[in-house]
Design a protein around this motif. Sequence first.
Motif, PDB file in Angstrom:
ATOM      1  N   ALA A  63       1.740 -18.661 -80.450  1.00 30.48           N
ATOM      2  CA  ALA A  63       2.488 -19.058 -81.320  1.00 30.48           C
ATOM      3  C   ALA A  63       2.659 -19.415 -82.276  1.00 30.48           C
ATOM      4  N   PHE A  64       3.686 -18.840 -82.829  1.00 27.86           N
ATOM      5  CA  PHE A  64       2.658 -18.869 -84.265  1.00 27.86           C
ATOM      6  C   PHE A  64       4.248 -18.890 -85.149  1.00 27.86           C
ATOM      7  N   GLY A  98      -3.224 -27.143 -79.642  1.00 28.29           N
ATOM      8  CA  GLY A  98      -2.665 -26.562 -80.246  1.00 28.29           C
ATOM      9  C   GLY A  98      -3.494 -26.168 -82.092  1.00 28.29           C
ATOM     10  N   GLY A  99      -3.390 -25.491 -83.127  1.00 28.84           N
ATOM     11  CA  GLY A  99      -4.174 -25.273 -84.574  1.00 28.84           C
ATOM     12  C   GLY A  99      -3.502 -24.960 -85.683  1.00 28.84           C
ATOM     13  N   LEU A 144      -8.526 -20.895 -80.329  1.00 26.65           N
ATOM     14  CA  LEU A 144      -8.657 -22.184 -79.891  1.00 26.65           C
ATOM     15  C   LEU A 144      -9.556 -23.434 -79.134  1.00 26.65           C
ATOM     16  N   GLN A 145      -9.953 -23.922 -79.433  1.00 23.31           N
ATOM     17  CA  GLN A 145     -10.812 -25.069 -78.484  1.00 23.31           C
ATOM     18  C   GLN A 145     -10.446 -25.557 -77.345  1.00 23.31           C
ATOM     19  N   PRO A 146     -11.045 -26.137 -76.377  1.00 25.26           N
ATOM     20  CA  PRO A 146     -10.687 -26.688 -75.285  1.00 25.26           C
ATOM     21  C   PRO A 146     -10.955 -28.508 -76.435  1.00 25.26           C
ATOM     22  N   TRP A 176       1.287 -23.047 -87.989  1.00 27.48           N
ATOM     23  CA  TRP A 176       1.267 -24.092 -86.345  1.00 27.48           C
ATOM     24  C   TRP A 176       1.148 -22.664 -85.530  1.00 27.48           C
ATOM     25  N   PHE A 177      -0.238 -22.669 -85.024  1.00 27.85           N
ATOM     26  CA  PHE A 177      -0.480 -21.546 -83.973  1.00 27.85           C
ATOM     27  C   PHE A 177      -0.522 -22.556 -82.670  1.00 27.85           C
ATOM     28  N   ILE A 178       0.496 -22.790 -81.300  1.00 30.00           N
ATOM     29  CA  ILE A 178       0.315 -23.230 -80.075  1.00 30.00           C
ATOM     30  C   ILE A 178       0.239 -22.422 -78.879  1.00 30.00           C
ATOM     31  N   ASP A 179      -0.304 -22.693 -78.289  1.00 31.52           N
ATOM     32  CA  ASP A 179      -0.847 -21.521 -76.997  1.00 31.52           C
ATOM     33  C   ASP A 179      -0.786 -22.038 -75.480  1.00 31.52           C
TER      34      ASP A 179
END
Length: 267
Positions: A63-64, A98-99, A144-146, A176-179
């Motif tokens: 999501a972005f 999140g990123g 996105l990383q751990p 904002w990116f969320i996954d």
Amino acid sequence: MKKIYFLAFILSGFFSYGQLSENFDADAALPAGWTTFIGANGIGSAQNWTTATARSFSPTRSAFVRYEDVNGGLAEDWLITPLVDLTNYTESTLTFYGGQQYTPEYGTEYTIRVSTTLPTGHSNFEIVESYFESDFSTIATPALQPGDLKTVDLSIYDGQQIYIAFVMTQDDGDNWFIDNVNVTGTLSTPSFDNAIISFYPNPTNNILNVNSTASIATIEIYGILGNLVKTVANSNQIDLTELANGSYVAKVTSTDGRVKTEKVIKI
């Protein structure tokens, strides 16, 4: 025991295994049941939540929402989950990856908010967690990383039904990116053993039968957004004739409090 509920009725358990799991990979559009709106001041209508491939934790999408350069105040972009049912859970927790996008600091604020009433109306939500740009990695590492995993304690909402909002507040700020959004908890109601209950025929065009060695208290049928559409008590069958064709979730509760759910198809 902790398990995850797969949204969009992919099921192992609509109610009995957890509450929410979404990785945004199925389609370019936001998943069914997720809603969006902007801040109460009406500023910042040019950009809205969608999905993107630039950064994600799951294989393809996240999501972005993009920043906006606005006037007269701050823009707010709200992304709201479908109904999350915590009725039979304790120790509930939200996790997500999140990123952001850019390295410079632009003053963006990211908040997690919860409503116990409606998925609309800004005042229905209370802030349960706040983040700033320094809390998220940048696109210098696209995937996105751990270490991008965020955890929010939702235990104060145990036993309730809630909606969760992801809100970005900014003026000419960052993205904002969320996954991989998950809500998990400890099931407080024991579930049926799969060996002692079955549903048939499935798909069905009229009667859905429940075969169980336990005495059944209720059979409930829910739509894909968690809305109760039909219920029957003290019976081993329920008539779905008048329901529209499509996917539903049947929830069976025994007289001793055990719960079993199953995806059912009405044809």
